[in-house]
Write a protein that holds these residues in place. Structure first.
Motif, PDB file in Angstrom:
ATOM      1  N   SER A   6     -54.931   9.134  28.907  1.00 23.24           N
ATOM      2  CA  SER A   6     -54.513   9.888  27.737  1.00 23.24           C
ATOM      3  C   SER A   6     -53.044  10.275  27.834  1.00 23.24           C
ATOM      4  O   SER A   6     -52.487  10.397  28.925  1.00 23.24           O
ATOM      5  N   THR A   7     -52.445  10.493  26.692  1.00 22.01           N
ATOM      6  CA  THR A   7     -51.054  10.944  26.653  1.00 22.01           C
ATOM      7  C   THR A   7     -50.838  11.715  25.365  1.00 22.01           C
ATOM      8  O   THR A   7     -51.500  11.469  24.356  1.00 22.01           O
ATOM      9  N   ASN A   8     -49.928  12.650  25.379  1.00 18.43           N
ATOM     10  CA  ASN A   8     -49.593  13.420  24.185  1.00 18.43           C
ATOM     11  C   ASN A   8     -48.366  12.871  23.479  1.00 18.43           C
ATOM     12  O   ASN A   8     -47.941  13.401  22.457  1.00 18.43           O
ATOM     13  N   ASP A   9     -47.747  11.829  24.030  1.00 17.46           N
ATOM     14  CA  ASP A   9     -46.555  11.237  23.445  1.00 17.46           C
ATOM     15  C   ASP A   9     -46.935  10.504  22.161  1.00 17.46           C
ATOM     16  O   ASP A   9     -47.790   9.620  22.166  1.00 17.46           O
ATOM     17  N   ALA A  15     -55.291   7.304  23.711  1.00 18.93           N
ATOM     18  CA  ALA A  15     -56.086   6.894  24.861  1.00 18.93           C
ATOM     19  C   ALA A  15     -56.315   5.397  24.816  1.00 18.93           C
ATOM     20  O   ALA A  15     -56.360   4.792  23.736  1.00 18.93           O
ATOM     21  N   THR A  16     -56.478   4.814  25.985  1.00 23.12           N
ATOM     22  CA  THR A  16     -56.903   3.427  26.121  1.00 23.12           C
ATOM     23  C   THR A  16     -58.166   3.437  26.976  1.00 23.12           C
ATOM     24  O   THR A  16     -58.133   3.862  28.130  1.00 23.12           O
ATOM     25  N   LEU A  17     -59.263   3.007  26.397  1.00 19.22           N
ATOM     26  CA  LEU A  17     -60.563   3.029  27.068  1.00 19.22           C
ATOM     27  C   LEU A  17     -60.916   1.619  27.524  1.00 19.22           C
ATOM     28  O   LEU A  17     -60.808   0.669  26.760  1.00 19.22           O
ATOM     29  N   TYR A 125     -65.045   9.885  25.589  1.00 15.70           N
ATOM     30  CA  TYR A 125     -63.731  10.318  25.113  1.00 15.70           C
ATOM     31  C   TYR A 125     -63.862  11.456  24.098  1.00 15.70           C
ATOM     32  O   TYR A 125     -63.191  12.495  24.213  1.00 15.70           O
ATOM     33  N   LEU A 126     -64.712  11.263  23.087  1.00 20.20           N
ATOM     34  CA  LEU A 126     -64.871  12.283  22.060  1.00 20.20           C
ATOM     35  C   LEU A 126     -65.362  13.594  22.662  1.00 20.20           C
ATOM     36  O   LEU A 126     -64.895  14.678  22.275  1.00 20.20           O
TER      37      LEU A 126
END
Length: 305
Positions: A6-9, A15-17, A125-126
């Motif tokens: 995850s990232t806030n950028d 996210a990449t799952l 993720y959710l």
């Protein structure tokens, strides 16, 4: 099997799952239930590849979910990820504005559980993003089961015996270490619903009353796997309809496999080899027939993850 970053950028995905797959070392259909489903006894093993990739990015406020899939034959509203988003939102009130892009690498109709793995990855993720609205483990598992019988296994993500519809899980230690697995994925789609119906037509009238397996029964059967007792009830109807799949198994065994079997309702097949050169020989023979293959060392990282 899944993992995410995850990232806030705002310039990068939220996210990449990474959603892995599974094989069934052992699968016995015990009978059809009154609700139309079937009771099973099966041993799941998670594998890291082939794997699907789910990329999640922000979308405009109020837009809910937008879904894009590399497999164009799947309508967005029929994709299990859409159902996962809707049902999670219904259960929690959490409906984030996101765009989901699914890169399908797990072949469809292969018996590898790709759709279920995708659903488990998105559920995890959710639930992590839902904050105070997140579900506890029991409720998350119940929602996973409603989405598909294999989804709870991918939440667990370790070798397990499954009974009931395949959703009652008993974690186990997989005994086949220091060997090599070859997974073959022929270019063939076998529909799970068709496979169950075909099994019913052959066996249903002959099915005797049965008692569900206990965890002790399951562990006894796992110990038998050290003697390479691989089994799949679907092989009889599926091989009768698709004899080329029987040929794949014959190649694996002729190459020196200690055990070989079809996964799920097919079409994928896999085998374990004591010697790496035997696995290499099988891979060469399969690729000469344009059959994609994946090779894994069976070690604690895979078999007890």
């Amino acid at each position: 099997m899944s993992q995410f970053m995850s990232t806030n950028d705002l310039n990068y995905p939220l996210a990449t799952l990474v959603a892995g797959c599974k094989v069934n070392i052992f699968l016995r259909i015990l009978g059809r239930r009154d609700d139309g489903y079937h009771d099973l006894a099966t041993l799941f093993l998670p594998l890291p590849s082939p794997h699907d990739v789910i990329t999640i990015t922000r979308s405009a406020p109020g837009t809910g979910v937008q879904l894009f899939c590399s497999e164009k034959t799947i309508a967005p509203e029929q994709n299990i990820l859409f159902k996962c988003y809707e049902r999670f939102g219904c259960a929690t009130g959490f409906y984030p504005d996101i765009t989901i892009s699914l890169q399908k690498n797990i072949p469809m109709g292969a018996g590898l559980g790709g759709g279920s793995s995708d659903a488990a990855a998105l559920l995890q993720y959710l639930n992590e993003q839902a904050g105070a609205s997140c579900l506890n483990d029991v409720d998350l598992n119940r929602l996973a089961c409603d989405l598909g019988a294999d989804v709870p296994f991918f939440l667990l993500n370790r070798p397990a015996w499954a009974t009931g519809r395949g959703d009652q899980l008993t974690p186990v230690h997989f005994p086949l270490h220091d060997m090599t697995m070859v997974l073959a994925c022929p270019h063939l789609h076998v529909a799970t619903a068709w496979a169950y119906n075909a099994w019913d037509e052959i066996y249903l009238a002959k099915t005797s009353p049965y008692s569900p397996l206990t965890p002790e029964d399951a562990l006894d059967m796992v110990s038998a796997l050290s003697n390479f007792v691989f089994y799949n009830s679907f092989e009889v109807p599926v091989f009768a309809r698709h004899p080329q799949l029987r040929s794949v198994k014959e190649i694996l065994l002729a190459s020196g496999a200690a055990g070989a079997v079809m996964s799920g309702s097919g079409a994928s097949q896999f085998a374990v080899f004591r010697e790496p050169f035997q696995a290499e020989q099988a891979v060469r023979r399969l690729r000469e027939r344009d059959i994609p293959t994946h090779v894994f060392p069976l070690n604690p990282r895979i078999s007890e993850s």
